[in-house]
Design a protein around this motif. Sequence first.
Motif, short mmCIF file in Angstrom:
data_model
loop_
_atom_site.label_atom_id
_atom_site.label_comp_id
_atom_site.label_asym_id
_atom_site.label_seq_id
_atom_site.Cartn_x
_atom_site.Cartn_y
_atom_site.Cartn_z
N LEU A 17 -24.62 51.12 -25.27
CA LEU A 17 -25.93 50.99 -25.91
C LEU A 17 -26.38 49.56 -25.74
CD1 LEU A 17 -25.82 53.10 -29.21
CD2 LEU A 17 -27.47 53.31 -27.35
N ALA A 67 -25.64 54.40 -34.98
CA ALA A 67 -24.70 54.48 -33.85
C ALA A 67 -23.29 54.51 -34.42
CB ALA A 67 -24.89 53.29 -32.91
N SER A 112 -16.65 48.42 -31.60
CA SER A 112 -18.05 48.78 -31.35
C SER A 112 -18.75 47.82 -30.40
CB SER A 112 -18.82 48.83 -32.69
OG SER A 112 -18.31 49.85 -33.51
N VAL A 160 -21.80 48.62 -28.13
CA VAL A 160 -23.14 48.56 -28.70
C VAL A 160 -23.57 47.10 -28.72
CG1 VAL A 160 -24.57 49.03 -30.73
CG2 VAL A 160 -22.66 50.55 -30.17
N VAL A 168 -24.69 50.44 -37.45
CA VAL A 168 -23.55 50.68 -36.57
C VAL A 168 -22.32 50.87 -37.45
CG1 VAL A 168 -22.15 49.81 -34.65
CG2 VAL A 168 -24.59 49.25 -34.77
#
Length: 393
Positions: A104, A118, A125, A128, A140
Amino acid sequence: MAKILCVLYPDPVTGYPETYPRDDLPKMDRYPDGQTLPTPKGLDFQPGAMLGSVSGELGLRKYLEGLGHTLVVISDKEGPDSAFERELVDADIVISQPFWPAYLTAERIAKAPKLKLAITAGIGSDHVDLKAAIEHGVTVAEVTYSNSISVAEHVVMMILGLVRNYLPSYQWVVNKNLWDTTGGQGWNIADCISRAYDLEGMEVGTVAAGRIGLAVLRRLQPFDVQLHYTDKHRLPEAVERELNLTFHPDVESMIRVCDVVTINCPLHPETEHLFDDNLLGKMKRGAYLINTARGKICDRDAVARALESGQLAGYAGDVWFPQPAPKDHPWRTMPHHGMTPHVSGTTLSAQTRYAAGTREILECWFEGRPIREEYLIVDGGKLAGTGAHSYTA
């Protein structure tokens, strides 16, 4: 009603499993630090099933469609013509995994005006763009701790595999081309042990001692090694005494004294390409490097050069960049490696936990309840929860 876009890795080439080697999983309620396992209101899957591939759907379809939402599950995620690019534009929620990351990027987030959540089904993560998520008001979240022990076990396995020269020895059992070099015996002890050592007595250090790093240290202590760590958050004095740990204020001071270094820190601007030619050159000649954190923490070509020159005796890990790695990625063919696809955190045991955690996050989101602090990475336009501890703005 919401559209949930779920990006998972493809099913096995032999087909989605109809049976599994084991009938059940050990019963667990809490992780080693006392945090409870995911506690969704319901589950629509059998623990121990393959949930992380496309057909597994993280066990979410019945739940989401029962609420009137739309679930789209894909594996095609790369390039401007991918299914991910097409489906993202009107998605409200994106679910991805570290093992098959749907990146992302800031550009993709900008193309998805409806995107508000997300979720990482697992931990980590960095696929992202957190800065873009903050700017666009995207929450997130990840299933913190769900596969930390899975990864820690993989680290220990890889350390032993490299130090004991396991993989080349195994090849003497199964590789018929090697058999011909010994008159058909398929047996040469000298070749097997020419790079084999004992782990006992070695100096072993971890870059970061969070959930994974500390779990690695605890599992290595019985091997009678000398343990080291560096982290921006120093461990409690009682833990240092318990494990006889030596703390180092920075990575460089630690790697100079270690025979084995394991990387267990998040990927962010401060750690990207941390292990480059310069830092690798400061390690002890013949050291082993293990990386189950993120591929970009290591300079791809520098690692290959260090193995070819003998500066590193071995490199193992299951993280690459990009993922999946192209066929010509040098880590596939460099000498003395023990690489695997990104599998350390997606055992069938771990899948049960991160699928349940994903369900818990979605239940909280749709019911307007707070998501656990330990699951949050970005919330309310800023780093939050675990994100505030692990990442830098």
